[in-house]
Write an enzyme that holds these catalytic residues in place. Structure first.
Site, PDB file in Angstrom:
ATOM      1  N   ARG A 108      44.264  68.059  66.645  1.00 22.96           N
ATOM      2  CA  ARG A 108      44.956  66.768  66.770  1.00 22.96           C
ATOM      3  C   ARG A 108      45.012  66.416  68.247  1.00 22.96           C
ATOM      4  O   ARG A 108      45.482  67.210  69.060  1.00 22.96           O
ATOM      5  CB  ARG A 108      46.383  66.826  66.233  1.00 22.96           C
ATOM      6  CG  ARG A 108      47.200  65.647  66.748  1.00 22.96           C
ATOM      7  CD  ARG A 108      48.521  65.467  66.132  1.00 22.96           C
ATOM      8  NE  ARG A 108      48.399  64.998  64.772  1.00 22.96           N
ATOM      9  CZ  ARG A 108      49.361  64.336  64.126  1.00 22.96           C
ATOM     10  NH1 ARG A 108      50.487  64.045  64.733  1.00 22.96           N
ATOM     11  NH2 ARG A 108      49.190  63.954  62.885  1.00 22.96           N
ATOM     12  N   HIS A 135      42.384  59.127  61.243  1.00 23.94           N
ATOM     13  CA  HIS A 135      43.355  60.095  60.702  1.00 23.94           C
ATOM     14  C   HIS A 135      42.978  60.374  59.239  1.00 23.94           C
ATOM     15  O   HIS A 135      43.688  60.005  58.306  1.00 23.94           O
ATOM     16  CB  HIS A 135      44.770  59.499  60.808  1.00 23.94           C
ATOM     17  CG  HIS A 135      45.875  60.487  60.611  1.00 23.94           C
ATOM     18  ND1 HIS A 135      45.671  61.854  60.523  1.00 23.94           N
ATOM     19  CD2 HIS A 135      47.222  60.320  60.485  1.00 23.94           C
ATOM     20  CE1 HIS A 135      46.825  62.459  60.359  1.00 23.94           C
ATOM     21  NE2 HIS A 135      47.784  61.557  60.323  1.00 23.94           N
ATOM     22  N   GLN A 138      45.219  62.075  56.395  1.00 22.43           N
ATOM     23  CA  GLN A 138      46.300  61.210  55.906  1.00 22.43           C
ATOM     24  C   GLN A 138      45.819  60.351  54.735  1.00 22.43           C
ATOM     25  O   GLN A 138      46.550  60.111  53.773  1.00 22.43           O
ATOM     26  CB  GLN A 138      46.797  60.317  57.058  1.00 22.43           C
ATOM     27  CG  GLN A 138      47.890  59.348  56.661  1.00 22.43           C
ATOM     28  CD  GLN A 138      49.232  60.011  56.396  1.00 22.43           C
ATOM     29  OE1 GLN A 138      49.700  60.816  57.194  1.00 22.43           O
ATOM     30  NE2 GLN A 138      49.866  59.681  55.273  1.00 22.43           N
ATOM     31  N   ASP A 233      52.431  51.067  59.710  1.00 26.63           N
ATOM     32  CA  ASP A 233      52.463  52.203  60.646  1.00 26.63           C
ATOM     33  C   ASP A 233      53.147  51.689  61.912  1.00 26.63           C
ATOM     34  O   ASP A 233      53.330  50.474  62.077  1.00 26.63           O
ATOM     35  CB  ASP A 233      51.016  52.675  60.916  1.00 26.63           C
ATOM     36  CG  ASP A 233      50.934  53.895  61.830  1.00 26.63           C
ATOM     37  OD1 ASP A 233      51.954  54.581  62.016  1.00 26.63           O
ATOM     38  OD2 ASP A 233      49.830  54.154  62.374  1.00 26.63           O
ATOM     39  N   CYS A 274      52.612  56.255  56.841  1.00 28.80           N
ATOM     40  CA  CYS A 274      52.192  57.639  57.124  1.00 28.80           C
ATOM     41  C   CYS A 274      53.323  58.459  57.736  1.00 28.80           C
ATOM     42  O   CYS A 274      53.311  59.676  57.649  1.00 28.80           O
ATOM     43  CB  CYS A 274      50.974  57.639  58.039  1.00 28.80           C
ATOM     44  SG  CYS A 274      51.231  56.688  59.550  1.00 28.80           S
ATOM     45  N   ARG A 302      50.530  65.349  51.897  1.00 26.51           N
ATOM     46  CA  ARG A 302      49.749  65.818  53.051  1.00 26.51           C
ATOM     47  C   ARG A 302      49.393  67.290  52.870  1.00 26.51           C
ATOM     48  O   ARG A 302      48.278  67.729  53.173  1.00 26.51           O
ATOM     49  CB  ARG A 302      50.557  65.668  54.360  1.00 26.51           C
ATOM     50  CG  ARG A 302      50.901  64.251  54.767  1.00 26.51           C
ATOM     51  CD  ARG A 302      49.692  63.397  55.043  1.00 26.51           C
ATOM     52  NE  ARG A 302      48.739  64.032  55.950  1.00 26.51           N
ATOM     53  CZ  ARG A 302      48.923  64.199  57.266  1.00 26.51           C
ATOM     54  NH1 ARG A 302      50.005  63.757  57.852  1.00 26.51           N
ATOM     55  NH2 ARG A 302      47.991  64.788  58.021  1.00 26.51           N
TER      56      ARG A 302
HETATM   57  N1  NVA Z   1      49.178  55.579  64.497  1.00 22.74           N
HETATM   58  C1  NVA Z   1      50.117  56.671  64.604  1.00 22.74           C
HETATM   59  C2  NVA Z   1      49.966  57.587  63.431  1.00 22.74           C
HETATM   60  C3  NVA Z   1      50.934  58.753  63.411  1.00 22.74           C
HETATM   61  C4  NVA Z   1      50.749  59.646  62.231  1.00 22.74           C
HETATM   62  C5  NVA Z   1      49.868  57.418  65.895  1.00 22.74           C
HETATM   63  O1  NVA Z   1      48.698  57.703  66.200  1.00 22.74           O
HETATM   64  O2  NVA Z   1      50.823  57.703  66.612  1.00 22.74           O
HETATM   65  N1   CP Z   2      51.661  61.296  59.313  1.00 21.73           N
HETATM   66  C1   CP Z   2      51.512  62.249  60.239  1.00 21.73           C
HETATM   67  O1   CP Z   2      50.398  62.580  60.644  1.00 21.73           O
HETATM   68  O2   CP Z   2      52.673  62.782  60.676  1.00 21.73           O
HETATM   69  P1   CP Z   2      52.836  63.805  61.884  1.00 21.73           P
HETATM   70  O3   CP Z   2      52.547  63.032  63.154  1.00 21.73           O
HETATM   71  O4   CP Z   2      54.266  64.250  61.798  1.00 21.73           O
HETATM   72  O5   CP Z   2      51.862  64.925  61.706  1.00 21.73           O
END
Ligand code: NVA
Ligand code: CP
Length: 317
Positions: A108, A135, A138, A233, A274, A302
């Site tokens: 990540r 992502h 997800q 989101d 998400c 998830r």
């Molecule tokens: N668009 C958000 C998704 C978090 C799961 C981010 O990248 O912060």
């Molecule tokens: N939805 C998601 O990816 O959550 P986290 O950022 O908590 O992993």
């Protein structure tokens, strides 16, 4: 019938056929049912998985950890402060080291090119747990959740409200194109989906004969009409904190509030996110807590879907 995805990377859903994604959803449902009855037949016994995190995470980290342990594997959490990745050591060197010790690697982080480079050099499956662009794990959870609620995916209308150019917007558009959902992206004109990706998704829909359509609009009331799913989101993603005020000004008309939620004309419309959510920005508390809000089913899924990705790529199936 089980498909053989052994040894495959999981970087974006573009790399998987409609049938392969459907197989991963079937496997997720099977593993979920197995966990419900506590059936003990670990499919990743003796495996070791590395979980690299440049960005914070609750769901993804916990999902990989629990899923690995449920299936008899050992997960090793590696934050960016714990390892040399990208600071004292090239990505490709770290990839080759981890690939010799671990059976699979979750990443990540920020640049999508880093997860691609890890995958190129690791010699073991690499799973994308979120980058600035995509992502994909997800989306598996989201599709499983929609399918559980409605019994099918094809022909459902999913509207994504807000920053439709972000990793979630990109990945939902790809997932819908593959699986035959009608995808509507709705937000300020400056934040509508990248044209090249829209064309690519239209091509994906045609090639997989999924029946999906892609629409982009800046009119929220028109967008949500007839929606089965309203999805949103955060207005600024991890790493974009400096854009908070600008995005709030641009995206306030796209807040998922009760007026918008009721404007679908469909009492069965579900709300999805998400998470984590910024309540009062992209969604109001009453929609978030509405009986048709499936955000926590989605969060649980998830784990089942990430488990399926790991089992399919490094497990004993
Ligand atoms: N668009 C958000 C998704 C978090 C799961 C981010 O990248 O912060
Ligand atoms: N939805 C998601 O990816 O959550 P986290 O950022 O908590 O992993």
């Amino acid at each position: 019938m089980a498909l053989n995805l052994h040894g495959r990377n999981f970087l974006t859903l573009k790399d998987f056929s409609k049938r392969e994604i459907e197989f991963l959803l079937e496997l997720s449902a099977d593993l979920k049912a197995k966990k419900r009855i506590r059936a003990y037949n670990p499919l990743m016994r003796g495996r070791n998985v590395a979980l690299i995190f440049e960005k914070a995470s609750t769901r993804t980290r916990c999902a990989f950890t629990v899923a690995a342990i449920d299936e008899g594997a050992h997960p090793e959490y590696l934050s960016k402060n714990d390892i040399h990745l990208g600071t004292k050591e090239d990505v490709k060197d770290t990839a080759r080291v981890l690939g010799r010790m671990f059976d699979g690697i979750q990443f990540r982080g920020f640049k999508h090119s880093v997860v691609e480079e890890l995958a190129r050099y690791a010699g073991a499956p690499v799973w994308n747990g979120l980058t600035d662009d995509y992502h994909p794990t997800q989306i598996l959870a989201d599709m499983l959740t929609v399918r559980e609620r409605f019994g099918s995916l094809k022909g459902r209308k999913l509207v994504f409200m807000g920053d439709t150019r972000n990793n979630m917007g990109n990945s939902l558009m790809i997932g819908c194109a593959k699986l035959g959902l009608h995808y509507t992206a709705c937000g300020d004109k400056s934040l509508l989906p990248n044209e090249d990706l829209v064309r690519e998704c239209e091509k994906i829909a045609a090639e997989s004969d999924s029946g999906a359509t892609i629409t982009a609009t800046d009119d929220p009331m028109q967008a949500v009409r007839g929606a089965d799913v309203i999805y949103t989101d955060v207005w600024y993603s991890m790493g974009e904190e400096a854009k908070a005020a600008e995005r709030k000004a641009l995206l306030s008309p796209y807040q998922v509030n009760m007026k918008l939620f009721k404007s679908t004309g469909n009492p069965e419309t579900i709300f999805m996110h998400c998470l984590p959510a910024y309540k009062g920005n992209e969604v109001t508390e009453d929609v978030f807590e509405h009986p048709n809000s499936l955000v926590f089913e989605e969060a649980e899924n998830r784990m089942h879907t990430i488990k399926a990705v790991m089992v399919a790529t490094i497990g004993d199936i």
